[in-house]
Write a protein that holds these residues in place. Structure first.
Motif, PDB file in Angstrom:
ATOM      1  N   SER A 241       0.692  -0.992  -0.038  1.00 28.02           N
ATOM      2  CA  SER A 241       0.037   0.119  -0.114  1.00 28.02           C
ATOM      3  C   SER A 241       0.879   1.389  -0.009  1.00 28.02           C
ATOM      4  O   SER A 241       1.770   1.371   0.850  1.00 28.02           O
ATOM      5  CB  SER A 241      -0.842  -0.134   1.121  1.00 28.02           C
ATOM      6  N   TYR A 242       0.771   2.073  -0.823  1.00 29.64           N
ATOM      7  CA  TYR A 242       1.394   3.162  -1.188  1.00 29.64           C
ATOM      8  C   TYR A 242       0.303   4.628  -1.118  1.00 29.64           C
ATOM      9  O   TYR A 242      -0.630   4.441  -1.664  1.00 29.64           O
ATOM     10  CB  TYR A 242       2.116   3.113  -2.483  1.00 29.64           C
ATOM     11  N   LEU A 243       0.744   5.908  -0.467  1.00 28.92           N
ATOM     12  CA  LEU A 243       0.244   7.098  -0.366  1.00 28.92           C
ATOM     13  C   LEU A 243       1.027   8.043  -0.847  1.00 28.92           C
ATOM     14  O   LEU A 243       2.055   8.020  -0.357  1.00 28.92           O
ATOM     15  CB  LEU A 243      -0.404   7.149   0.914  1.00 28.92           C
TER      16      LEU A 243
ATOM     17  N   ARG B   2      -7.426   3.980   5.514  1.00 28.62           N
ATOM     18  CA  ARG B   2      -6.174   2.674   5.899  1.00 28.62           C
ATOM     19  C   ARG B   2      -4.906   3.390   6.223  1.00 28.62           C
ATOM     20  O   ARG B   2      -4.823   4.742   6.305  1.00 28.62           O
ATOM     21  CB  ARG B   2      -6.140   1.856   4.801  1.00 28.62           C
ATOM     22  N   ASN B   3      -4.316   2.521   6.900  1.00 24.04           N
ATOM     23  CA  ASN B   3      -2.667   2.946   6.979  1.00 24.04           C
ATOM     24  C   ASN B   3      -2.102   2.421   5.823  1.00 24.04           C
ATOM     25  O   ASN B   3      -2.663   1.694   5.059  1.00 24.04           O
ATOM     26  CB  ASN B   3      -2.212   2.184   8.299  1.00 24.04           C
ATOM     27  N   TYR B   4      -0.719   3.036   5.767  1.00 23.79           N
ATOM     28  CA  TYR B   4       0.058   2.801   4.522  1.00 23.79           C
ATOM     29  C   TYR B   4       1.432   2.152   4.866  1.00 23.79           C
ATOM     30  O   TYR B   4       1.956   2.244   5.862  1.00 23.79           O
ATOM     31  CB  TYR B   4       0.046   4.027   3.579  1.00 23.79           C
ATOM     32  N   ASP B   5       1.821   1.213   3.855  1.00 25.58           N
ATOM     33  CA  ASP B   5       3.044   0.710   4.014  1.00 25.58           C
ATOM     34  C   ASP B   5       4.317   1.849   3.932  1.00 25.58           C
ATOM     35  O   ASP B   5       5.330   1.690   4.486  1.00 25.58           O
ATOM     36  CB  ASP B   5       3.426  -0.418   3.477  1.00 25.58           C
ATOM     37  N   ILE B   6       3.960   2.666   2.687  1.00 21.44           N
ATOM     38  CA  ILE B   6       4.834   3.781   2.209  1.00 21.44           C
ATOM     39  C   ILE B   6       4.253   4.910   1.831  1.00 21.44           C
ATOM     40  O   ILE B   6       3.363   4.730   1.093  1.00 21.44           O
ATOM     41  CB  ILE B   6       5.783   3.028   1.378  1.00 21.44           C
ATOM     42  N   ILE B   7       4.776   5.978   2.461  1.00 22.80           N
ATOM     43  CA  ILE B   7       4.134   7.283   2.051  1.00 22.80           C
ATOM     44  C   ILE B   7       5.159   8.241   1.437  1.00 22.80           C
ATOM     45  O   ILE B   7       6.113   8.536   2.166  1.00 22.80           O
ATOM     46  CB  ILE B   7       3.332   7.877   3.337  1.00 22.80           C
TER      47      ILE B   7
ATOM     48  N   ILE C 296       5.561   4.218  -9.748  1.00 23.87           N
ATOM     49  CA  ILE C 296       5.330   3.187  -8.704  1.00 23.87           C
ATOM     50  C   ILE C 296       4.594   1.894  -8.901  1.00 23.87           C
ATOM     51  O   ILE C 296       3.442   2.052  -9.343  1.00 23.87           O
ATOM     52  CB  ILE C 296       4.417   4.205  -7.736  1.00 23.87           C
ATOM     53  N   LYS C 297       5.674   0.785  -8.484  1.00 22.15           N
ATOM     54  CA  LYS C 297       4.721  -0.408  -8.593  1.00 22.15           C
ATOM     55  C   LYS C 297       4.423  -1.057  -7.312  1.00 22.15           C
ATOM     56  O   LYS C 297       5.073  -1.610  -6.540  1.00 22.15           O
ATOM     57  CB  LYS C 297       5.886  -1.268  -9.115  1.00 22.15           C
ATOM     58  N   CYS C 298       3.000  -0.818  -7.127  1.00 22.67           N
ATOM     59  CA  CYS C 298       2.726  -1.231  -5.851  1.00 22.67           C
ATOM     60  C   CYS C 298       0.970  -1.723  -5.947  1.00 22.67           C
ATOM     61  O   CYS C 298       0.439  -1.035  -7.033  1.00 22.67           O
ATOM     62  CB  CYS C 298       2.633   0.080  -4.795  1.00 22.67           C
ATOM     63  N   GLU C 299       0.611  -2.534  -5.256  1.00 23.83           N
ATOM     64  CA  GLU C 299      -0.570  -3.433  -5.420  1.00 23.83           C
ATOM     65  C   GLU C 299      -1.680  -2.182  -5.236  1.00 23.83           C
ATOM     66  O   GLU C 299      -2.672  -2.249  -6.154  1.00 23.83           O
ATOM     67  CB  GLU C 299      -0.590  -4.532  -4.482  1.00 23.83           C
ATOM     68  N   HIS C 300      -1.701  -1.558  -4.128  1.00 21.50           N
ATOM     69  CA  HIS C 300      -2.818  -0.429  -4.057  1.00 21.50           C
ATOM     70  C   HIS C 300      -2.028   0.777  -3.650  1.00 21.50           C
ATOM     71  O   HIS C 300      -0.856   1.077  -2.941  1.00 21.50           O
ATOM     72  CB  HIS C 300      -3.322  -0.756  -2.642  1.00 21.50           C
ATOM     73  N   LYS C 301      -2.547   1.903  -4.647  1.00 18.49           N
ATOM     74  CA  LYS C 301      -2.019   3.166  -4.613  1.00 18.49           C
ATOM     75  C   LYS C 301      -3.206   4.024  -4.369  1.00 18.49           C
ATOM     76  O   LYS C 301      -4.247   4.185  -4.969  1.00 18.49           O
ATOM     77  CB  LYS C 301      -1.187   3.606  -5.815  1.00 18.49           C
TER      78      LYS C 301
END
Length: 207
Positions: free
Chosen positions: A18-20, A77-82, A34-39
Motif C-alpha cells: 500500500s502506497y500513498l 487505511r494505514n499505509y506501508d509507504i508514504i 510506482i509499482k505497488c498493489e494499492h496506490k
C-alpha cells in the motif's frame, strides 16, 4: 537515481502493498512509476488539472483535496509507504509528516522529497524562480535535532530524498537548532546535520 527508484526498491525489498503519495503534479514524474498493489494519491488540483493521471480499480485519487482534509476526513487505511511531496512550506510539511507517522503501518517508511535545496533562492518559503524546494529542509532539520524516536537518512540524489522510519537515532547536538535553521550555516554543514548517504549506501542499508 530518482525518487521512484528508492520508493520501488523499498516496496519490492520489504514486500509493501500500500502506497500513498501526497502531491501528484505531473503523475508521470513519480506516481505512475510506482509499482505497488494499492496506490492512493492526494492533490490540491482537480483531476482535470493533473497531468497524465493513471487510473484503475487499485488506485484511489483524492483531488481537489488538501492533505490536511484527507487525513481528517477521507483516510480509510494505514499505509506501508508514504511519499511526502505536497506543499513545500515548513508548517505544512510538519503536519504532513506528523499525519503520515500516525497512519504508517508497522515497519513502514516515509519518503520526503526536496530535502536538500542547493541554493538560497530554491530554499525559500515561496517560489522565486525556476526549480523550488521550499522550506522542507527546515522540517528535516527539526527532526534531526530533536526526534530520537525516529530514524532519518537523506539520500544525496534528486534534490535530497529523506528516508524516515519509526525507530531510534542519535539527535544532532553539535550545534543549536537555531544555528542549524540558519540557511548559511545549514548549507555549510548540511551533510553532517542531515546524516547524508549516497545512493549506493541507501541500497546497502535498505536491503
Amino acid at each position: 537515481m530518482w525518487r521512484f527508484d528508492f520508493i520501488n526498491h523499498l516496496i519490492k525489498s520489504k514486500g509493501y502493498t500500500s502506497y500513498l503519495e501526497i502531491g501528484l503534479a505531473d503523475c508521470d514524474r513519480n506516481f505512475n512509476q510506482i509499482k505497488c498493489e494499492h496506490k492512493s494519491g492526494v492533490d490540491r488540483k482537480t483531476l482535470e488539472d493533473l497531468t497524465n493521471v493513471e487510473s484503475n480499480k487499485r488506485i484511489k485519487l483524492y483531488a481537489p483535496c488538501t492533505s490536511d482534509t484527507f487525513f481528517k476526513k477521507y483516510i480509510e487505511r494505514n499505509y506501508d509507504i508514504i511519499f511526502v511531496d505536497g506543499s513545500h512550506e515548513e508548517a505544512d510539511v510538519d503536519k504532513d509528516i506528523d499525519n503520515s507517522l500516525k497512519h504508517l503501518n508497522e515497519g513502514g517508511v516515509i519518503i520526503i522529497h526536496d530535502c536538500m535545496p542547493p541554493e538560497w533562492d530554491m530554499a525559500q518559503e515561496k517560489p522565486m524562480r525556476g526549480k523550488w524546494c521550499g522550506t522542507v529542509w527546515r522540517s528535516i532539520v527539526k527532526i534531526r535535532c530533536s526526534r530520537n524516536d525516529l530514524k532519518l537518512n537523506i539520500v544525496d540524489c534528486d534534490l535530497g530524498c529523506g528516508i524516515l522510519e519509526k525507530g531510534e537515532q542519535e539527535v544532532y547536538k553539535a550545534h543549536s537548532l537555531e544555528q542549524c535553521l540558519d540557511w548559511k550555516f545549514f548549507k555549510k554543514n548540511r551533510n553532517d546535520i542531515f546524516n547524508v548517504i549516497s545512493a549506493k549506501e541507501f541500497f546497502n542499508i535498505y536491503k
